[in-house]
Scaffold this motif. Structure first.
Motif, PDB file in Angstrom:
ATOM      1  N   THR A   9       0.833  -1.207   0.000  1.00  0.00           N
ATOM      2  CA  THR A   9       0.000   0.000   0.000  1.00  0.00           C
ATOM      3  C   THR A   9       0.866   1.255   0.000  1.00  0.00           C
ATOM      4  N   HIS A  13       0.904   4.039  -2.802  1.00  0.00           N
ATOM      5  CA  HIS A  13       0.673   5.437  -2.417  1.00  0.00           C
ATOM      6  C   HIS A  13       1.727   6.349  -3.053  1.00  0.00           C
ATOM      7  N   LEU A  57      -5.990   5.620   0.519  1.00  0.00           N
ATOM      8  CA  LEU A  57      -4.785   4.804   0.666  1.00  0.00           C
ATOM      9  C   LEU A  57      -4.205   4.908   2.074  1.00  0.00           C
ATOM     10  N   THR A  58      -4.269   6.080   2.667  1.00  0.00           N
ATOM     11  CA  THR A  58      -3.810   6.226   4.050  1.00  0.00           C
ATOM     12  C   THR A  58      -4.714   5.415   4.976  1.00  0.00           C
ATOM     13  N   GLU A  61      -3.692   1.818   4.693  1.00  0.00           N
ATOM     14  CA  GLU A  61      -2.423   1.583   5.381  1.00  0.00           C
ATOM     15  C   GLU A  61      -2.602   1.612   6.896  1.00  0.00           C
TER      16      GLU A  61
END
Length: 130
Positions: A9, A13, A57-58, A61
């Protein structure tokens, strides 16, 4: 497995950030990709401008870090990996201006190439009709 997926990920990112910054240049070759890039660039600007808007995406993660017993990224992806790490804090305004200029140059290039192709197609069409 969660650690591996968190690493994947992170790589995705970074690739997404590269695409946000430089994807407009891909549209010089593949003009229709500009629509995808406008979405990504707009989303990136919104995530940075609106502090409450989470980056998907954060979020992924952070979830994967949670599965490992780790907390969320302190300050988010950019704060954790980029600001002060890859880019010194003092240069962030300059890098921000450079990023906006790069985006503008890529979009101007897309427009110029689009106009050139449209003009060329008009000329070819007129030659065939004449």
């Amino acid at each position: 497995m969660a650690g591996f997926l968190a690493d994947v990920t992170t790589v995705v990112h970074f690739l997404a950030l590269l695409y946000i910054g430089l994807g407009g240049f891909l549209a010089w070759r593949w003009p229709k990709s500009i629509f995808v890039h406008v979405f990504f660039a707009g989303w990136g600007v919104l995530v940075v401008a609106i502090d409450q808007l989470p980056c998907p995406l954060t979020a992924v993660e952070d979830y994967l870090r949670g599965l490992q017993g780790l907390g969320p990224l302190p300050g988010g992806f950019n704060e954790y990996y980029i600001y002060g790490e890859l880019i010194p804090e003092s240069l962030l305004p300059v890098v921000g201006i450079g990023a906006v200029l790069t985006l503008l140059v890529s979009y101007i290039g897309v427009y110029v190439r689009w106009r050139s192709r449209a003009h060329q197609n008009d000329t070819n069409h007129q030659v065939r009709l004449g």
